[in-house]
Design a protein around this motif. Structure first.
Motif, PDB file in Angstrom:
ATOM      1  N   ASN A 149      -8.819   4.619  -3.924  1.00 41.83           N
ATOM      2  CA  ASN A 149      -8.576   5.456  -5.103  1.00 41.83           C
ATOM      3  C   ASN A 149      -7.595   6.577  -4.778  1.00 41.83           C
ATOM      4  O   ASN A 149      -6.766   6.953  -5.614  1.00 41.83           O
ATOM      5  CB  ASN A 149      -9.897   6.054  -5.605  1.00 41.83           C
ATOM      6  CG  ASN A 149     -10.818   5.003  -6.176  1.00 41.83           C
ATOM      7  OD1 ASN A 149     -10.358   3.982  -6.693  1.00 41.83           O
ATOM      8  ND2 ASN A 149     -12.117   5.236  -6.091  1.00 41.83           N
ATOM      9  N   TRP A 150      -7.685   7.110  -3.571  1.00 40.76           N
ATOM     10  CA  TRP A 150      -6.741   8.149  -3.154  1.00 40.76           C
ATOM     11  C   TRP A 150      -5.309   7.609  -3.113  1.00 40.76           C
ATOM     12  O   TRP A 150      -4.365   8.318  -3.457  1.00 40.76           O
ATOM     13  CB  TRP A 150      -7.125   8.685  -1.780  1.00 40.76           C
ATOM     14  CG  TRP A 150      -8.363   9.533  -1.762  1.00 40.76           C
ATOM     15  CD1 TRP A 150      -9.105   9.919  -2.838  1.00 40.76           C
ATOM     16  CD2 TRP A 150      -8.991  10.092  -0.613  1.00 40.76           C
ATOM     17  NE1 TRP A 150     -10.166  10.688  -2.434  1.00 40.76           N
ATOM     18  CE2 TRP A 150     -10.112  10.826  -1.062  1.00 40.76           C
ATOM     19  CE3 TRP A 150      -8.723  10.061   0.750  1.00 40.76           C
ATOM     20  CZ2 TRP A 150     -10.965  11.508  -0.206  1.00 40.76           C
ATOM     21  CZ3 TRP A 150      -9.573  10.747   1.616  1.00 40.76           C
ATOM     22  CH2 TRP A 150     -10.680  11.461   1.145  1.00 40.76           C
ATOM     23  N   ILE A 151      -5.156   6.362  -2.658  1.00 41.18           N
ATOM     24  CA  ILE A 151      -3.820   5.757  -2.605  1.00 41.18           C
ATOM     25  C   ILE A 151      -3.228   5.665  -4.010  1.00 41.18           C
ATOM     26  O   ILE A 151      -2.073   6.053  -4.251  1.00 41.18           O
ATOM     27  CB  ILE A 151      -3.880   4.360  -1.949  1.00 41.18           C
ATOM     28  CG1 ILE A 151      -4.299   4.470  -0.484  1.00 41.18           C
ATOM     29  CG2 ILE A 151      -2.520   3.662  -2.056  1.00 41.18           C
ATOM     30  CD1 ILE A 151      -4.534   3.128   0.188  1.00 41.18           C
TER      31      ILE A 151
ATOM     32  N   ASN B 232       7.843   9.293  10.326  1.00 40.42           N
ATOM     33  CA  ASN B 232       8.469   9.096   9.013  1.00 40.42           C
ATOM     34  C   ASN B 232       7.663   9.802   7.930  1.00 40.42           C
ATOM     35  O   ASN B 232       8.216  10.499   7.065  1.00 40.42           O
ATOM     36  CB  ASN B 232       8.564   7.610   8.678  1.00 40.42           C
ATOM     37  CG  ASN B 232       9.730   6.922   9.359  1.00 40.42           C
ATOM     38  OD1 ASN B 232      10.704   7.560   9.743  1.00 40.42           O
ATOM     39  ND2 ASN B 232       9.636   5.624   9.510  1.00 40.42           N
ATOM     40  N   GLY B 233       6.345   9.609   7.964  1.00 40.32           N
ATOM     41  CA  GLY B 233       5.483  10.212   6.961  1.00 40.32           C
ATOM     42  C   GLY B 233       5.490  11.729   7.027  1.00 40.32           C
ATOM     43  O   GLY B 233       5.545  12.406   5.988  1.00 40.32           O
TER      44      GLY B 233
ATOM     45  N   LEU C 216       0.829  -1.204   0.000  1.00 40.84           N
ATOM     46  CA  LEU C 216       0.000   0.000   0.000  1.00 40.84           C
ATOM     47  C   LEU C 216       0.865   1.257   0.000  1.00 40.84           C
ATOM     48  O   LEU C 216       0.537   2.250  -0.664  1.00 40.84           O
ATOM     49  CB  LEU C 216      -0.924  -0.006   1.219  1.00 40.84           C
ATOM     50  CG  LEU C 216      -1.993  -1.098   1.236  1.00 40.84           C
ATOM     51  CD1 LEU C 216      -2.809  -1.028   2.520  1.00 40.84           C
ATOM     52  CD2 LEU C 216      -2.906  -0.999   0.030  1.00 40.84           C
ATOM     53  N   LEU C 217       1.983   1.218   0.722  1.00 39.85           N
ATOM     54  CA  LEU C 217       2.875   2.379   0.763  1.00 39.85           C
ATOM     55  C   LEU C 217       3.534   2.606  -0.592  1.00 39.85           C
ATOM     56  O   LEU C 217       3.658   3.756  -1.050  1.00 39.85           O
ATOM     57  CB  LEU C 217       3.932   2.183   1.846  1.00 39.85           C
ATOM     58  CG  LEU C 217       4.909   3.345   2.049  1.00 39.85           C
ATOM     59  CD1 LEU C 217       4.167   4.616   2.454  1.00 39.85           C
ATOM     60  CD2 LEU C 217       5.957   2.983   3.095  1.00 39.85           C
ATOM     61  N   MET C 218       3.953   1.527  -1.256  1.00 37.45           N
ATOM     62  CA  MET C 218       4.592   1.672  -2.566  1.00 37.45           C
ATOM     63  C   MET C 218       3.601   2.152  -3.617  1.00 37.45           C
ATOM     64  O   MET C 218       3.956   2.939  -4.501  1.00 37.45           O
ATOM     65  CB  MET C 218       5.234   0.344  -2.982  1.00 37.45           C
ATOM     66  CG  MET C 218       6.516   0.037  -2.241  1.00 37.45           C
ATOM     67  SD  MET C 218       7.230  -1.567  -2.692  1.00 37.45           S
ATOM     68  CE  MET C 218       7.584  -1.303  -4.424  1.00 37.45           C
TER      69      MET C 218
ATOM     70  N   ARG D  37      -1.973  13.464   3.802  1.00 41.27           N
ATOM     71  CA  ARG D  37      -2.605  12.619   4.828  1.00 41.27           C
ATOM     72  C   ARG D  37      -2.575  11.149   4.422  1.00 41.27           C
ATOM     73  O   ARG D  37      -2.344  10.270   5.257  1.00 41.27           O
ATOM     74  CB  ARG D  37      -4.057  13.069   5.048  1.00 41.27           C
ATOM     75  CG  ARG D  37      -4.813  12.253   6.091  1.00 41.27           C
ATOM     76  CD  ARG D  37      -5.991  13.044   6.629  1.00 41.27           C
ATOM     77  NE  ARG D  37      -6.842  13.552   5.567  1.00 41.27           N
ATOM     78  CZ  ARG D  37      -8.115  13.170   5.381  1.00 41.27           C
ATOM     79  NH1 ARG D  37      -8.662  12.286   6.177  1.00 41.27           N
ATOM     80  NH2 ARG D  37      -8.837  13.695   4.424  1.00 41.27           N
ATOM     81  N   VAL D  38      -2.805  10.880   3.136  1.00 44.58           N
ATOM     82  CA  VAL D  38      -2.764   9.504   2.646  1.00 44.58           C
ATOM     83  C   VAL D  38      -1.386   8.899   2.867  1.00 44.58           C
ATOM     84  O   VAL D  38      -1.256   7.772   3.374  1.00 44.58           O
ATOM     85  CB  VAL D  38      -3.142   9.457   1.149  1.00 44.58           C
ATOM     86  CG1 VAL D  38      -2.843   8.069   0.568  1.00 44.58           C
ATOM     87  CG2 VAL D  38      -4.607   9.798   0.955  1.00 44.58           C
ATOM     88  N   LYS D  39      -0.343   9.618   2.521  1.00 45.48           N
ATOM     89  CA  LYS D  39       1.015   9.093   2.660  1.00 45.48           C
ATOM     90  C   LYS D  39       1.374   8.855   4.127  1.00 45.48           C
ATOM     91  O   LYS D  39       1.968   7.826   4.476  1.00 45.48           O
ATOM     92  CB  LYS D  39       2.015  10.059   2.009  1.00 45.48           C
ATOM     93  CG  LYS D  39       1.929  10.104   0.476  1.00 45.48           C
ATOM     94  CD  LYS D  39       2.917  11.096  -0.101  1.00 45.48           C
ATOM     95  CE  LYS D  39       2.813  11.172  -1.622  1.00 45.48           C
ATOM     96  NZ  LYS D  39       3.410  10.018  -2.290  1.00 45.48           N
ATOM     97  N   ILE D  40       1.012   9.801   4.997  1.00 44.17           N
ATOM     98  CA  ILE D  40       1.311   9.626   6.424  1.00 44.17           C
ATOM     99  C   ILE D  40       0.587   8.398   6.979  1.00 44.17           C
ATOM    100  O   ILE D  40       1.172   7.610   7.737  1.00 44.17           O
ATOM    101  CB  ILE D  40       0.918  10.892   7.210  1.00 44.17           C
ATOM    102  CG1 ILE D  40       1.829  12.060   6.831  1.00 44.17           C
ATOM    103  CG2 ILE D  40       0.999  10.647   8.715  1.00 44.17           C
ATOM    104  CD1 ILE D  40       1.395  13.400   7.393  1.00 44.17           C
ATOM    105  N   LEU D  41      -0.671   8.227   6.608  1.00 39.57           N
ATOM    106  CA  LEU D  41      -1.423   7.061   7.071  1.00 39.57           C
ATOM    107  C   LEU D  41      -0.821   5.760   6.560  1.00 39.57           C
ATOM    108  O   LEU D  41      -0.819   4.740   7.266  1.00 39.57           O
ATOM    109  CB  LEU D  41      -2.886   7.178   6.641  1.00 39.57           C
ATOM    110  CG  LEU D  41      -3.729   8.193   7.418  1.00 39.57           C
ATOM    111  CD1 LEU D  41      -5.110   8.333   6.795  1.00 39.57           C
ATOM    112  CD2 LEU D  41      -3.855   7.785   8.881  1.00 39.57           C
TER     113      LEU D  41
END
Length: 374
Positions: free
Chosen positions: A243-245, A128-129, A77-79, A264-268
């Motif tokens: 979809n945001w990811i 980190n985010g 999910l992070l990638m 916010r998406v990246k931090i989560l």
């Protein structure tokens, strides 16, 4: 009265038609599916009589695969969101060591030690985010720094408090604890007992456990892996946040223009990756009954390789949780299968390098199909 004929629709020359073969090629899971079929076919041919596919053998490679799956879901999910986390392996060692120090050295209840360790990991993941999105630094560099910081603390704290780098006694402390079985217990024990009583699975033939099933339940590690795979897949494919990811990793600036909260998406996603690492660490210390400063070594790279094998692009915006799970399954089967096939276990690393190279080449070709590059 004459009938009017409807004009035939004219194909838009700006739209490039894609063949069904090419549509199949751009499925993220394709590489993982092909790899899984190839690996199982190989070991069915060369290790079928070694015990690899009896109940104990299946449990062995399923457990190893589940370890990879847990961290691969977070990394996937992070990638897809366009970032990397190289601190996952150190996070595993750090979380396990914190549980051991809090429960064994400081005498806290195990459930409290687990909760505090999770809070610490989630806070570090979120940090980190925040650093990545606020400074604009590459996540590769930020999390590489976190990798060294966490590994250093994981070695320093037990030496300071216990004058050693391995702390045991966790299993004894966890006896009667209400939260520990959620990570170190087993499910369906009655069902496996039934199978053993009816000679449907192997049982012990002698000793104090005579008549008991060799496999007496499914470890919670596997349960956690299945839960996280289902959760990650549903989140990614069935929700607006999914979809945001994809949008955050595909084109962050364009995503911001249409209202996607990219930061916010990246931090989560960094936080969720840390959560997966904490789950892995807790299951590991409950299984072994101890925590070691070297736990989780190189796991960050194994997670990334599993995700790449599963079809994710290194550039972000494309991938599949199911594909990452298949990549992790390939790892587990090969790691255990080499032993059953009588092959030198060090060749597992050779396999990792070869499969990573092939996966990157395939994914690069897929990216060119998607973008129309030559």
């Amino acid at each position: 009265m004459s009938e009017t004929t409807q004009p035939k629709p004219v194909a838009d020359e700006r739209v490039k038609e894609m063949s069904s073969f090419r549509r199949a090629l751009i499925r993220p899971e394709l590489g993982g599916i092909c790899g899984t079929i190839a690996v199982f076919t190989f070991f069915l041919l060369f290790a079928h009589d070694s015990g690899m596919f009896n109940s104990q053998g299946v449990l062995n490679w399923s457990t190893v695969s589940a370890q990879f799956m847990i961290i691969a879901v977070g990394a996937c999910l992070l990638m897809i969101a366009g970032e990397f986390d190289l601190s996952v392996g150190s996070m595993i060692g750090f979380a396990g060591m914190m549980i051991a120090i809090f429960s064994v050295t400081l005498g806290w209840p195990v459930w409290l030690a687990i909760m505090v360790a999770f809070v610490l990991c989630l806070a570090i993941g979120a940090l980190n985010g925040v650093i990545v999105v606020r400074t604009g630094l590459p996540s590769f560099i930020v999390t590489l720094a976190t990798l060294f910081i966490l590994r250093g603390f994981t070695i320093y704290f037990p030496q300071l408090l216990e004058n050693k780098t391995i702390i045991g006694g966790i299993r004894e402390k966890a006896e009667g604890d209400w939260l520990a079985p959620l990570f170190g217990g087993k499910v369906l024990t009655g069902f496996f007992q039934f199978l053993g009583e009816h000679d449907l699975i192997a049982t012990f033939e002698r000793g104090s456990r005579q008549g008991e099933p060799v496999v007496d339940g499914i470890p919670m590690l596997i349960v956690w892996a299945i839960f996280l795979i289902v959760f990650g897949h549903v989140l990614l494919t069935k929700t607006k946040f999914g979809n945001w990811i994809f949008a955050s990793g595909g084109d962050a600036q364009a995503a911001r223009y249409v209202g996607v909260p990219v930061n916010r998406v990246k931090i989560l996603m960094f936080t969720f990756t840390a959560f997966c690492a904490a789950v892995f660490a807790t299951c590991q210390v409950m299984e072994f009954g101890s925590a070691g400063a070297d736990r989780g070594l190189l796991k960050e790279f194994e997670a990334i390789i599993a995700v790449v094998i599963g079809g994710a692009l290194l550039t972000g915006g494309y991938g599949s949780v199911l594909g990452a799970a298949l990549g992790a399954l390939i790892f587990g089967v090969v790691q255990q299968g080499l032993f059953f096939a009588g092959v030198e276990s060090s060749l597992f690393r050779v396999f990792l390098g070869v499969i990573l190279l092939l996966a990157v080449i395939l994914n690069t070709y897929i990216r060119r199909i998607i973008t129309g590059e030559r």
